[in-house]
Structures are given as C-alpha cells and as structure tokens.
Design a protein around this motif. Structure first.
Motif, PDB file in Angstrom:
ATOM      1  N   LEU A 239     -14.400   1.655   3.261  1.00 52.55           N
ATOM      2  CA  LEU A 239     -15.263   2.154   2.182  1.00 52.55           C
ATOM      3  C   LEU A 239     -14.612   3.296   1.409  1.00 52.55           C
ATOM      4  CD1 LEU A 239     -18.657   2.027   4.126  1.00 52.55           C
ATOM      5  CD2 LEU A 239     -17.717   0.329   2.544  1.00 52.55           C
ATOM      6  N   SER A 240     -13.381   3.066   0.962  1.00 55.52           N
ATOM      7  CA  SER A 240     -12.568   4.109   0.346  1.00 55.52           C
ATOM      8  C   SER A 240     -12.564   4.071  -1.174  1.00 55.52           C
ATOM      9  CB  SER A 240     -11.131   4.002   0.860  1.00 55.52           C
ATOM     10  OG  SER A 240     -10.639   2.677   0.707  1.00 55.52           O
ATOM     11  N   GLY A 241     -13.379   3.204  -1.791  1.00 49.71           N
ATOM     12  CA  GLY A 241     -13.494   3.194  -3.235  1.00 49.71           C
ATOM     13  C   GLY A 241     -12.530   2.255  -3.935  1.00 49.71           C
ATOM     14  N   PRO A 242     -12.567   2.233  -5.268  1.00 47.36           N
ATOM     15  CA  PRO A 242     -11.801   1.235  -6.034  1.00 47.36           C
ATOM     16  C   PRO A 242     -10.295   1.404  -5.974  1.00 47.36           C
ATOM     17  CG  PRO A 242     -13.422   2.369  -7.436  1.00 47.36           C
ATOM     18  CD  PRO A 242     -13.457   3.028  -6.102  1.00 47.36           C
ATOM     19  N   GLY A 243      -9.799   2.654  -5.922  1.00 47.14           N
ATOM     20  CA  GLY A 243      -8.361   2.882  -6.005  1.00 47.14           C
ATOM     21  C   GLY A 243      -7.551   2.179  -4.930  1.00 47.14           C
ATOM     22  N   PRO A 244      -7.839   2.399  -3.655  1.00 47.26           N
ATOM     23  CA  PRO A 244      -7.068   1.737  -2.598  1.00 47.26           C
ATOM     24  C   PRO A 244      -7.159   0.216  -2.641  1.00 47.26           C
ATOM     25  CG  PRO A 244      -8.203   3.640  -1.711  1.00 47.26           C
ATOM     26  CD  PRO A 244      -8.729   3.452  -3.096  1.00 47.26           C
ATOM     27  N   LEU A 245      -8.323  -0.321  -3.017  1.00 47.21           N
ATOM     28  CA  LEU A 245      -8.437  -1.777  -3.123  1.00 47.21           C
ATOM     29  C   LEU A 245      -7.584  -2.303  -4.272  1.00 47.21           C
ATOM     30  CD1 LEU A 245      -9.570  -4.532  -2.413  1.00 47.21           C
ATOM     31  CD2 LEU A 245     -11.658  -3.943  -3.676  1.00 47.21           C
ATOM     32  N   GLY A 246      -7.607  -1.620  -5.412  1.00 48.91           N
ATOM     33  CA  GLY A 246      -6.769  -2.044  -6.520  1.00 48.91           C
ATOM     34  C   GLY A 246      -5.297  -2.024  -6.163  1.00 48.91           C
ATOM     35  N   GLU A 247      -4.867  -0.994  -5.439  1.00 50.47           N
ATOM     36  CA  GLU A 247      -3.462  -0.907  -5.035  1.00 50.47           C
ATOM     37  C   GLU A 247      -3.107  -2.007  -4.054  1.00 50.47           C
ATOM     38  OE1 GLU A 247       0.416   0.098  -4.754  1.00 50.47           O
ATOM     39  OE2 GLU A 247      -1.059   0.742  -6.250  1.00 50.47           O
ATOM     40  N   ARG A 248      -4.006  -2.306  -3.131  1.00 55.65           N
ATOM     41  CA  ARG A 248      -3.738  -3.377  -2.178  1.00 55.65           C
ATOM     42  C   ARG A 248      -3.573  -4.713  -2.891  1.00 55.65           C
ATOM     43  NH1 ARG A 248      -6.429  -4.064   3.722  1.00 55.65           N
ATOM     44  NH2 ARG A 248      -5.170  -2.186   3.927  1.00 55.65           N
ATOM     45  N   MET A 249      -4.392  -4.965  -3.879  1.00 50.11           N
ATOM     46  CA  MET A 249      -4.269  -6.211  -4.635  1.00 50.11           C
ATOM     47  C   MET A 249      -2.946  -6.267  -5.381  1.00 50.11           C
ATOM     48  SD  MET A 249      -6.931  -8.037  -3.991  1.00 50.11           S
ATOM     49  CE  MET A 249      -7.092  -9.204  -5.331  1.00 50.11           C
ATOM     50  N   ARG A 250      -2.536  -5.159  -5.957  1.00 46.94           N
ATOM     51  CA  ARG A 250      -1.261  -5.140  -6.699  1.00 46.94           C
ATOM     52  C   ARG A 250      -0.072  -5.419  -5.790  1.00 46.94           C
ATOM     53  NH1 ARG A 250      -4.198  -1.242  -9.647  1.00 46.94           N
ATOM     54  NH2 ARG A 250      -3.619   0.460  -8.246  1.00 46.94           N
ATOM     55  N   VAL A 251      -0.184  -5.051  -4.519  1.00 43.67           N
ATOM     56  CA  VAL A 251       0.897  -5.307  -3.563  1.00 43.67           C
ATOM     57  C   VAL A 251       0.810  -6.718  -2.989  1.00 43.67           C
ATOM     58  CG1 VAL A 251       1.826  -4.656  -1.305  1.00 43.67           C
ATOM     59  CG2 VAL A 251       1.211  -2.883  -2.970  1.00 43.67           C
ATOM     60  N   GLU A 252      -0.383  -7.132  -2.573  1.00 46.45           N
ATOM     61  CA  GLU A 252      -0.503  -8.361  -1.801  1.00 46.45           C
ATOM     62  C   GLU A 252      -0.444  -9.623  -2.641  1.00 46.45           C
ATOM     63  OE1 GLU A 252      -3.520  -8.604   1.137  1.00 46.45           O
ATOM     64  OE2 GLU A 252      -2.919  -6.730   2.114  1.00 46.45           O
ATOM     65  N   VAL A 253      -1.004  -9.618  -3.846  1.00 43.70           N
ATOM     66  CA  VAL A 253      -1.001 -10.847  -4.652  1.00 43.70           C
ATOM     67  C   VAL A 253       0.429 -11.349  -4.882  1.00 43.70           C
ATOM     68  CG1 VAL A 253      -1.547 -11.824  -6.910  1.00 43.70           C
ATOM     69  CG2 VAL A 253      -3.258 -10.472  -5.695  1.00 43.70           C
ATOM     70  N   PRO A 254       1.369 -10.524  -5.363  1.00 41.84           N
ATOM     71  CA  PRO A 254       2.746 -11.038  -5.520  1.00 41.84           C
ATOM     72  C   PRO A 254       3.447 -11.296  -4.185  1.00 41.84           C
ATOM     73  CG  PRO A 254       2.630  -8.718  -6.126  1.00 41.84           C
ATOM     74  CD  PRO A 254       1.230  -9.178  -5.940  1.00 41.84           C
ATOM     75  N   MET A 255       3.110 -10.522  -3.149  1.00 46.57           N
ATOM     76  CA  MET A 255       3.734 -10.750  -1.843  1.00 46.57           C
ATOM     77  C   MET A 255       3.389 -12.136  -1.310  1.00 46.57           C
ATOM     78  SD  MET A 255       3.169  -8.670   1.752  1.00 46.57           S
ATOM     79  CE  MET A 255       1.529  -9.366   2.040  1.00 46.57           C
ATOM     80  N   TRP A 256       2.114 -12.523  -1.396  1.00 48.26           N
ATOM     81  CA  TRP A 256       1.720 -13.831  -0.881  1.00 48.26           C
ATOM     82  C   TRP A 256       2.317 -14.966  -1.719  1.00 48.26           C
ATOM     83  CZ3 TRP A 256       1.107 -13.002   3.685  1.00 48.26           C
ATOM     84  CH2 TRP A 256       0.200 -12.091   4.233  1.00 48.26           C
ATOM     85  N   LYS A 257       2.523 -14.728  -2.991  1.00 48.39           N
ATOM     86  CA  LYS A 257       3.182 -15.746  -3.815  1.00 48.39           C
ATOM     87  C   LYS A 257       4.610 -15.975  -3.340  1.00 48.39           C
ATOM     88  CE  LYS A 257       0.358 -15.322  -7.980  1.00 48.39           C
ATOM     89  NZ  LYS A 257       0.302 -14.950  -9.423  1.00 48.39           N
ATOM     90  N   ARG A 258       5.307 -14.899  -3.001  1.00 43.91           N
ATOM     91  CA  ARG A 258       6.675 -15.046  -2.497  1.00 43.91           C
ATOM     92  C   ARG A 258       6.693 -15.793  -1.165  1.00 43.91           C
ATOM     93  NH1 ARG A 258       6.863  -9.602  -4.244  1.00 43.91           N
ATOM     94  NH2 ARG A 258       6.696  -8.865  -2.075  1.00 43.91           N
ATOM     95  N   ILE A 259       5.767 -15.453  -0.275  1.00 42.29           N
ATOM     96  CA  ILE A 259       5.721 -16.105   1.032  1.00 42.29           C
ATOM     97  C   ILE A 259       5.370 -17.581   0.884  1.00 42.29           C
ATOM     98  CG2 ILE A 259       4.447 -16.197   3.209  1.00 42.29           C
ATOM     99  CD1 ILE A 259       6.520 -13.981   3.071  1.00 42.29           C
TER     100      ILE A 259
END
Length: 320
Positions: free
Chosen positions: A291-311
C-alpha cells in the motif's frame, strides 16, 4: 527572529494544497473493484478487506466483482472501457506479463491505466517432495548444469508469473530446466505429489501449509531476499545475482481518472499497511501488505513490462 515549532507548522500548512480527500464530489455512487479472475482466488482476500475499509471511510458502497475470462483479459478490458472514476482494476502481476506473451492483449498496461498502489507482495517458492534427491538450491543448479533439460518444473500454466519467474531464473543462472504447465496452482501441486515433475514453482500463499507440515520441502524462494517465515531457505538470487520475482497484487485506475481520486484512494488504503488484521494475516503467510501509493507501482511497471517481453522472446513463449 525565532519561530517556535507550532508557528512553523502553521506557516507550512498555509503553503500546502488541500489533501485529495478534501476534494468534493467523489465518490458519488457505488465504487467497483473488478477482479479479472474466477471467484475464490487469493486476490479476493485483500480486495474485500480494503473495500470494507473504504466503504466505512468514504461513505459509499465499495463492491468487489469478479469478471473472469481469457486469462484476465475480459475484466481488464472492462475497466479500461469504463473510465468514470468509480471502476478500478484489482489484479495481479499478470497485467505486466500478458502483453509479453500475446500479440494483442487489447490494452497497454502503462498507457491505458493509472497506478493506484501495489497492494501486496508475495514470494513464490521452489518446492520438491520430501524424498527428492535434490538437496538444496546449490544441488539443483549443479544437477541442471550437468544434465541440461533433465529436471522438470511445474507451474500454474504457460505465461503465468510462476512460469515467467522460472524462465528468468534459467536465464540468470545459465541453466536449462524443462517447463511443465498445468491448469492452475492446484493441479501443479498435485502433479508434484504424484511424482510427475521434479520441482514446483508456486505462490507461497497457496502452499505454505504444505511446507510447514512437512509434506513438501522448500529449497528456495523467489523474492530478492530470504523470507522472514522461511529464514533458512535461500533466495534464488543467491544462485542467480539480480534475481527477484514476486506475485504482486495491485490496484489500477483507467486512464483519465482524476489524480485527486487516485490520491484519495492511495492515502486511505495506506492506513491499513501497519498493524491491521490484514497485514498480520498476510505476514504470517509470508506475504507483505504494501500500500505504498502510485509511484512505486508505476516504477515497477516501467521495469517489469519490458523485462517480461525480453524473457518471452528468449524462451519463445506465446499464448496466441
């Protein structure tokens, strides 16, 4: 001139904008949390707890509604199509994976949604039967390097977080394991018990009781560090530096939702992060209420979306 603490606080207050909760007019009708999965899943536990909390605090009904279908796509698209600030997506890390394994999932998780908050983070476990010859994580890596592709791991299905987490471990550890997909976590657990697979990668929320009762043995967890509830079990990062994958749950708003609404939701939810019965219940199961708010979730999406595409490209994972 010296100012006392009360004067300083009063002066600062005059410079700060009103909190989002002071914005009038929202909510002015029932609010829906759409879960894009079948009823009865673990994501419903925090969703219903948070909905009850917000209903008491904000004075409108908060309704949890499941809309399963197409691996989570139907409910996700439904929220995207109704951007009236009273419909929110309550989903899992699958939202960041589906665009990697499908040609056109019908949504862009970054462009079409606004992050509200990560709700909870739950590690996965790498489990074996008690009598497995695989002693520990180091032994698994050694055996996999000596006989590539000879060790099988079960997951909840192609493209599931458990599958993608296994593929990332293979890439970082430089090993080859044979993936065996099943239809859901329950079937994958049954397959391990039956001896149909050598390993199982599964959420600890669903299987911690199996480990505590000695029916299955954990040789690793997938979180970046060891789990407080299994401190003797290493993280996969100890064999594959840089590794860290969890099953996370999060809330998203459709694009165009007023930022004040997002801020109100995030601020009210954050009150539950410490000391609530939900936080205690999840902690006992090895999960964390975030429950840490929008910032950490937005950052996680910016990291994970391209990472999963590479995998997905590396492992040639496609669902369509």
């Amino acid at each position: 001139m010296r100012l006392n603490r009360r004067a300083l606080m009063g002066a600062a207050a005059t410079l700060l904008p009103l909190p989002a909760a002071a914005q009038p007019g929202w909510p002015n009708k029932p609010v829906r949390f759409i879960i894009p999965f079948a009823p009865g899943g673990p994501v419903e536990i925090p969703a219903r707890f948070i909905a009850e909390h917000l209903q008491r605090k904000l004075g409108q009904p908060f309704i949890v509604e499941t809309r399963p279908g197409a691996g989570g796509l139907l409910g996700t698209r439904a929220v995207m199509a109704t951007p009236d600030a009273h419909n929110f997506l309550f989903t899992t890390s699958a939202i960041s994976i589906l665009p990697a394994v499908m040609r056109d999932p019908g949504y862009d998780p970054i462009a079409d949604f606004m992050p509200v908050s990560i709700v909870m983070d739950a590690p996965m476990g790498v489990l074996v039967r008690p009598d497995s010859p695989i002693r520990d994580l180091a032994d698994l890596v050694a055996r996999a390097k000596a006989a590539p592709g000879s060790i099988s791991f079960a997951t909840a299905g192609n493209g599931a977080t458990t599958h993608m987490g296994g593929e990332l471990f293979k890439a970082l550890a430089g090993i080859d394991l044979l993936h065996v997909p099943y239809r859901g976590a329950g079937q994958s657990v049954t397959a391990l018990y039956a001896g149909d697979t050598d390993l199982l990668i599964v959420g600890l929320l669903e299987t911690m009781s199996h480990v505590r009762e000695g029916r299955l043995r954990a040789i690793a967890v997938t979180s970046p560090a060891r789990s407080p509830v299994l401190p003797e079990v290493p993280s996969l990062a100890e064999a594959a530096p840089g590794y860290g994958v969890t099953i996370w749950y999060a809330m998203f708003a459709p694009k165009g939702t007023p930022p004040a609404v997002v801020e109100t939701l995030a601020a009210e939810m954050a009150l539950l992060a410490q000391g609530s019965s939900l936080a205690q219940r999840l902690e006992a199961a090895g999960a964390q209420l975030v429950l840490s708010g929008p910032g950490p979730l937005g950052e996680r999406m910016r990291v994970e979306v391209p990472m999963w595409k590479r995998i997905a490209e590396r492992a040639n994972i496609r669902l369509d």
